[in-house]
Design a protein around this motif. Structure first.
Motif, PDB file in Angstrom:
ATOM      1  N   VAL A  53      57.501  16.306   9.675  1.00 53.23           N
ATOM      2  CA  VAL A  53      57.143  16.016  11.065  1.00 53.23           C
ATOM      3  C   VAL A  53      56.341  14.714  11.150  1.00 53.23           C
ATOM      4  O   VAL A  53      56.558  13.906  12.056  1.00 53.23           O
ATOM      5  CB  VAL A  53      56.364  17.200  11.692  1.00 53.23           C
ATOM      6  CG1 VAL A  53      55.877  16.840  13.094  1.00 53.23           C
ATOM      7  CG2 VAL A  53      57.236  18.443  11.744  1.00 53.23           C
ATOM      8  N   ARG A  54      55.463  14.491  10.181  1.00 52.28           N
ATOM      9  CA  ARG A  54      54.686  13.245  10.174  1.00 52.28           C
ATOM     10  C   ARG A  54      55.625  12.037  10.068  1.00 52.28           C
ATOM     11  O   ARG A  54      55.478  11.052  10.782  1.00 52.28           O
ATOM     12  CB  ARG A  54      53.684  13.269   9.012  1.00 52.28           C
ATOM     13  CG  ARG A  54      52.518  12.303   9.192  1.00 52.28           C
ATOM     14  CD  ARG A  54      51.490  12.415   8.069  1.00 52.28           C
ATOM     15  NE  ARG A  54      51.031  13.777   7.899  1.00 52.28           N
ATOM     16  CZ  ARG A  54      51.179  14.510   6.783  1.00 52.28           C
ATOM     17  NH1 ARG A  54      51.772  13.992   5.721  1.00 52.28           N
ATOM     18  NH2 ARG A  54      50.744  15.760   6.722  1.00 52.28           N
ATOM     19  N   LEU A  55      56.586  12.182   9.183  1.00 51.72           N
ATOM     20  CA  LEU A  55      57.564  11.101   8.988  1.00 51.72           C
ATOM     21  C   LEU A  55      58.367  10.854  10.269  1.00 51.72           C
ATOM     22  O   LEU A  55      58.536   9.704  10.710  1.00 51.72           O
ATOM     23  CB  LEU A  55      58.493  11.499   7.831  1.00 51.72           C
ATOM     24  CG  LEU A  55      59.554  10.492   7.407  1.00 51.72           C
ATOM     25  CD1 LEU A  55      58.910   9.219   6.876  1.00 51.72           C
ATOM     26  CD2 LEU A  55      60.461  11.120   6.338  1.00 51.72           C
ATOM     27  N   ALA A  56      58.842  11.941  10.879  1.00 45.90           N
ATOM     28  CA  ALA A  56      59.621  11.813  12.119  1.00 45.90           C
ATOM     29  C   ALA A  56      58.785  11.142  13.201  1.00 45.90           C
ATOM     30  O   ALA A  56      59.280  10.325  13.985  1.00 45.90           O
ATOM     31  CB  ALA A  56      60.089  13.189  12.586  1.00 45.90           C
ATOM     32  N   ILE A  63      63.226  15.619  16.334  1.00 46.36           N
ATOM     33  CA  ILE A  63      63.289  16.706  15.347  1.00 46.36           C
ATOM     34  C   ILE A  63      63.421  18.040  16.083  1.00 46.36           C
ATOM     35  O   ILE A  63      62.774  18.257  17.101  1.00 46.36           O
ATOM     36  CB  ILE A  63      62.050  16.637  14.420  1.00 46.36           C
ATOM     37  CG1 ILE A  63      62.161  17.608  13.274  1.00 46.36           C
ATOM     38  CG2 ILE A  63      60.751  16.848  15.178  1.00 46.36           C
ATOM     39  CD1 ILE A  63      61.205  17.250  12.137  1.00 46.36           C
ATOM     40  N   ILE A  64      64.315  18.887  15.584  1.00 53.17           N
ATOM     41  CA  ILE A  64      64.566  20.183  16.224  1.00 53.17           C
ATOM     42  C   ILE A  64      64.368  21.310  15.215  1.00 53.17           C
ATOM     43  O   ILE A  64      65.132  21.427  14.266  1.00 53.17           O
ATOM     44  CB  ILE A  64      66.015  20.258  16.776  1.00 53.17           C
ATOM     45  CG1 ILE A  64      66.241  19.168  17.834  1.00 53.17           C
ATOM     46  CG2 ILE A  64      66.302  21.636  17.350  1.00 53.17           C
ATOM     47  CD1 ILE A  64      67.654  19.130  18.395  1.00 53.17           C
ATOM     48  N   PRO A  65      63.342  22.147  15.431  1.00 49.87           N
ATOM     49  CA  PRO A  65      63.184  23.326  14.562  1.00 49.87           C
ATOM     50  C   PRO A  65      64.257  24.356  14.901  1.00 49.87           C
ATOM     51  O   PRO A  65      64.584  24.540  16.069  1.00 49.87           O
ATOM     52  CB  PRO A  65      61.799  23.867  14.919  1.00 49.87           C
ATOM     53  CG  PRO A  65      61.231  22.968  15.974  1.00 49.87           C
ATOM     54  CD  PRO A  65      62.314  22.088  16.482  1.00 49.87           C
ATOM     55  N   GLY A  78      71.166  18.956  19.147  1.00 51.52           N
ATOM     56  CA  GLY A  78      70.873  17.585  19.571  1.00 51.52           C
ATOM     57  C   GLY A  78      70.990  16.608  18.420  1.00 51.52           C
ATOM     58  O   GLY A  78      71.056  16.992  17.247  1.00 51.52           O
ATOM     59  N   LYS A  79      70.994  15.351  18.768  1.00 49.16           N
ATOM     60  CA  LYS A  79      71.072  14.268  17.789  1.00 49.16           C
ATOM     61  C   LYS A  79      69.662  14.074  17.246  1.00 49.16           C
ATOM     62  O   LYS A  79      68.865  13.313  17.806  1.00 49.16           O
ATOM     63  CB  LYS A  79      71.565  13.004  18.512  1.00 49.16           C
ATOM     64  CG  LYS A  79      71.973  11.878  17.619  1.00 49.16           C
ATOM     65  CD  LYS A  79      72.689  10.801  18.453  1.00 49.16           C
ATOM     66  CE  LYS A  79      72.515   9.405  17.881  1.00 49.16           C
ATOM     67  NZ  LYS A  79      72.934   9.251  16.494  1.00 49.16           N
ATOM     68  N   ALA A  80      69.358  14.800  16.192  1.00 51.50           N
ATOM     69  CA  ALA A  80      67.990  14.846  15.688  1.00 51.50           C
ATOM     70  C   ALA A  80      68.002  15.307  14.236  1.00 51.50           C
ATOM     71  O   ALA A  80      69.051  15.708  13.718  1.00 51.50           O
ATOM     72  CB  ALA A  80      67.173  15.831  16.538  1.00 51.50           C
ATOM     73  N   ILE A  81      66.849  15.231  13.613  1.00 54.81           N
ATOM     74  CA  ILE A  81      66.681  15.909  12.325  1.00 54.81           C
ATOM     75  C   ILE A  81      66.601  17.402  12.634  1.00 54.81           C
ATOM     76  O   ILE A  81      65.703  17.833  13.358  1.00 54.81           O
ATOM     77  CB  ILE A  81      65.358  15.490  11.645  1.00 54.81           C
ATOM     78  CG1 ILE A  81      65.329  13.988  11.381  1.00 54.81           C
ATOM     79  CG2 ILE A  81      65.142  16.286  10.360  1.00 54.81           C
ATOM     80  CD1 ILE A  81      63.936  13.477  10.975  1.00 54.81           C
ATOM     81  N   VAL A  82      67.546  18.189  12.142  1.00 55.17           N
ATOM     82  CA  VAL A  82      67.431  19.634  12.326  1.00 55.17           C
ATOM     83  C   VAL A  82      66.624  20.216  11.165  1.00 55.17           C
ATOM     84  O   VAL A  82      66.935  19.977   9.992  1.00 55.17           O
ATOM     85  CB  VAL A  82      68.808  20.309  12.451  1.00 55.17           C
ATOM     86  CG1 VAL A  82      68.672  21.826  12.320  1.00 55.17           C
ATOM     87  CG2 VAL A  82      69.431  19.969  13.806  1.00 55.17           C
ATOM     88  N   LEU A  83      65.569  20.922  11.551  1.00 55.15           N
ATOM     89  CA  LEU A  83      64.642  21.500  10.585  1.00 55.15           C
ATOM     90  C   LEU A  83      65.010  22.976  10.465  1.00 55.15           C
ATOM     91  O   LEU A  83      64.609  23.795  11.295  1.00 55.15           O
ATOM     92  CB  LEU A  83      63.225  21.338  11.164  1.00 55.15           C
ATOM     93  CG  LEU A  83      62.017  21.571  10.315  1.00 55.15           C
ATOM     94  CD1 LEU A  83      61.886  20.464   9.266  1.00 55.15           C
ATOM     95  CD2 LEU A  83      60.767  21.555  11.200  1.00 55.15           C
ATOM     96  N   ASP A  84      65.805  23.306   9.457  1.00 53.20           N
ATOM     97  CA  ASP A  84      66.275  24.685   9.300  1.00 53.20           C
ATOM     98  C   ASP A  84      65.189  25.500   8.596  1.00 53.20           C
ATOM     99  O   ASP A  84      64.950  25.328   7.405  1.00 53.20           O
ATOM    100  CB  ASP A  84      67.573  24.691   8.491  1.00 53.20           C
ATOM    101  CG  ASP A  84      68.086  26.100   8.260  1.00 53.20           C
ATOM    102  OD1 ASP A  84      67.368  27.074   8.579  1.00 53.20           O
ATOM    103  OD2 ASP A  84      69.212  26.235   7.735  1.00 53.20           O
ATOM    104  N   LEU A  85      64.551  26.399   9.347  1.00 50.51           N
ATOM    105  CA  LEU A  85      63.411  27.147   8.803  1.00 50.51           C
ATOM    106  C   LEU A  85      63.816  28.490   8.218  1.00 50.51           C
ATOM    107  O   LEU A  85      62.968  29.273   7.808  1.00 50.51           O
ATOM    108  CB  LEU A  85      62.363  27.340   9.909  1.00 50.51           C
ATOM    109  CG  LEU A  85      61.717  26.020  10.369  1.00 50.51           C
ATOM    110  CD1 LEU A  85      61.220  26.125  11.796  1.00 50.51           C
ATOM    111  CD2 LEU A  85      60.589  25.620   9.427  1.00 50.51           C
ATOM    112  N   SER A  86      65.134  28.754   8.154  1.00 52.21           N
ATOM    113  CA  SER A  86      65.563  30.092   7.735  1.00 52.21           C
ATOM    114  C   SER A  86      65.223  30.383   6.269  1.00 52.21           C
ATOM    115  O   SER A  86      65.152  31.540   5.864  1.00 52.21           O
ATOM    116  CB  SER A  86      67.062  30.282   7.992  1.00 52.21           C
ATOM    117  OG  SER A  86      67.807  29.325   7.271  1.00 52.21           O
TER     118      SER A  86
END
Lengths: 435, 435
Positions: A53-56, A63-65, A78-86
């Motif tokens: 997140v700091r980098l983004a 960024i999308i969690p 969305g056109k973003a970094i997808v942060l897959d928390l699974s």
């Protein structure tokens, strides 16, 4: 070093992907929205999330969690970094005496409850997607489900959260005490914020003892005119679940799922839980009072698989348009009728079902996207807002309902935007969602 | 035109005051803080409140919303325009079927419940000050009281709010639906914000049906060692209230209030409510298991008047130092012991009492303000935070506990300040309180 190289450094090569087929998989959730993400990262720790997140934030990249992607209104596309928390799916602690569990956001709801069984405890919110839905997604959405009439929604079970803010700072908020009047209620602010204010990396959830007994009564009604009377009779008995499925649902379940029924224009299914004698006594007071009684065995299973079953009702597609409205409880019977009128006048059939106990109605409209459909949806939302209700009771706003936020919230929407701006001045957290 | 003239124009001459004796009355709440306000205004409508707040914002003059002034930690004391909302005390609507009431902030809690009796409904949160406390104050504080163990706190009963923001804009937030996933949970943000984010001018409160029956069991314990066992036995029966009063309280009640008792080192009072048979059965399971049983008739009355009664225990003053701590429920017995140790080692006697059912302990320390007392308080707060608890369960932060916010919230405090800054950039709303 480019952002992709830096992301790989944070999560490791194996937890980073830009492979086309993988991006395709992450380009959708359970809505009709589709957009290819920039890349996918699968963090394993809060530190990794904070680094990402700091980098983004530094690079001003959205960024999308994301949890299991079961959301039906485009919350994680969305056109973003997808942060897959699974992959952050550890149950860190279960405290039996104080009845709480500390979990990571990727823990699947039903898996949590299976793990809690041995302690005689459970986490009540239960969306239809509970077999795959993650706790993080449920928190982002304030999910609820069948048992909200008695047990409330996800926000009622959050004692504390660890959150990575949009700048990468990590905060902890809430306490292990049952109640607190210390500072602003930040837990409640993050719950339901749909990934627009930060990333939840750990949650402390309040649990309840598993009820001693559950008892179900299910029956048909002959006409929608009976709904008000049924609702009054059932609500007086404090049900644990109280569902309605209309005539279309009834026919689909009869044809496709083998429900044995002789006509009727809707199904009512009621559950009581608690002490055995009390639950049985409540059920007994309903039996034989209304239409044909149905075997209780499969009714909850049928209810949970209703949405996919509806796909085969018509040669037209079942569309999720105004699929999650909420009105004051006593207005639910009128709302069912009004929704059918509005879509009927526009030339569409609609199947309505949902939680008669808390005024939350779901529906599927059969047809193809068209301007008349949009006008009808506008009319349904206007009716709901006029009735003092909500455009979403449990599914959230996402990208689908964003354009109705102004009508629902008026000047309060401006305040929500100010809060968003204060927490996420770069606007990197799930842009295009909700606000 | 000066600000006083403008204020008079808004509320009328009769609802404005700078008379010395009146300013003196408003210079205090139920804490030991004292500061003379600039003036007092008594608005009658939301429009008047909005006008006053807009004016204060333009002139950058601080403003403090005030209900009955029962807060014990200095939430409504300062050199500011005091906005006395006690005159906005209309019950605007009671909706019996959907079980909610729409009220103005000056409605007194017990008066609301008296008005609700004829509908068979009640508003559960019940602070000891409920005879005079206003709903606005309860919202500002997230008040709770004796029945929070079963019924939760004020925030759990807020469906919707009308709020005047610090710039004078009026927003409405929340809905009449039982549950909503539309936008940020602003209701929860304003509840517990101690007048630092805006002025609540109307609230829609969820109500519950009055329980059919209440049953009380009260008994003494012989030693604090019994508390853990008592707690486990009582909590398994889901009490509606579960109180503890220590040996000092017991002696005071015996001497001053005529409580008939033969020794013991504390009192336990438990209430069950609900269906008659169930409540009676629960009470029966406790009777005779522990110490001497007490007549149930007066125990709740005694509990409500305990604080003033304690004034006569010693020739030293009873001081409200760490008077509202909260710990995880199972840690409450240890916390009682630890609090007595900490103050004892510092040379002070302490009476401890409170809500054993939700881990919320109150206390009065006998003595004079001194550095050792402050050190002991610091130690109690450090113990509470280390136990995962809260420095205030139901009384709030005010001016009294502000210096412990950093220790409690860490980096989350910075986030609260950012939210405050976003909503109140001029810093006019209750400055010096909480943050």
């Amino acid at each position: 070093m480019g952002i992709f190289e830096e992301l790989k450094e944070i999560v490791g090569e194996e937890n980073f992907s830009r492979r086309e087929e993988e991006l395709l998989a992450y380009s959708r959730d359970s809505s009709f929205f589709q957009e290819t993400p920039i890349c996918v990262v699968r963090p394993r720790t809060c530190d990794e999330v904070a680094g990402i997140v700091r980098l983004a934030s530094e690079k001003r990249v959205p960024i999308i969690p994301r949890g299991a992607g079961t959301n039906p209104c485009g919350e994680v596309v969305g056109k973003a970094i997808v942060l897959d928390l699974s992959g952050m799916n550890r149950i860190i602690e279960v405290n039996e005496r104080d009845m709480y569990a500390v979990v990571e956001p990727g823990v699947v709801r039903d898996e949590l409850n299976r793990a809690l069984e041995r302690y005689g405890l459970f986490f009540p919110p239960d969306p239809a997607s509970s077999r795959v839905a993650t706790i993080g997604g449920m928190l982002a959405n304030n999910s609820s489900g069948l048992h909200a009439v008695k047990y409330g929604t996800t926000q009622d079970y959050v004692l504390a959260l660890e959150v990575v803010l949009p700048g990468g700072e990590v905060i902890e908020t809430g306490t292990l005490a049952r109640k607190s009047s210390s500072g602003y209620s930040l837990c409640r602010l993050f719950v339901g914020s749909e990934g627009t204010l930060g990333v939840i990396t750990r949650a402390t959830l309040r649990l309840l003892p598993i009820p001693e007994h559950r008892e179900t009564v299910a029956f048909t009604i002959d006409s929608l005119d009976e709904l008000k009377g049924v609702q009054e009779a059932v609500m007086a008995l404090l049900p644990a679940a109280f569902e309605f499925m209309d005539e279309i649902c009834l026919r689909v379940l009869a044809e496709k799922k083998g429900l044995k029924v002789e006509g009727g224009s809707g199904i009512i299914a009621v559950e009581f839980d608690g002490v055995r004698g009390e639950a049985e006594a409540c059920a007994e007071r309903l039996r034989g009072r209304f239409g044909e009684e149905l075997g209780a065995g499969d009714i909850w299973e049928m209810r949970k698989t209703l949405v996919p079953s509806l796909a085969s009702y018509s040669d037209k597609s079942p569309l999720a348009v105004t699929e999650d409205i909420g009105v004051p409880v006593s207005k639910a019977p009128d709302a069912i009728r009004r929704v059918k009128e509005i879509y009927g006048e526009a030339g569409f059939e609609v199947a309505v079902y949902g939680h008669l106990g808390d005024g939350n109605l779901h529906m599927r409209v059969f047809g193809e996207p068209a301007p008349e459909l949009e006008h009808a949806a506008d009319e349904v939302y206007a009716y709901v807002i006029d009735a003092g209700g909500t455009i979403s009771s449990e599914h959230g706003i996402g990208r689908l309902r964003r354009r109705y936020m102004e009508a629902q919230h008026g000047p309060a929407l401006e305040l929500m935007k100010r809060i968003k701006q204060a927490l996420d001045p770069m606007g990197i957290m799930n842009p295009g969602c909700m606000l």
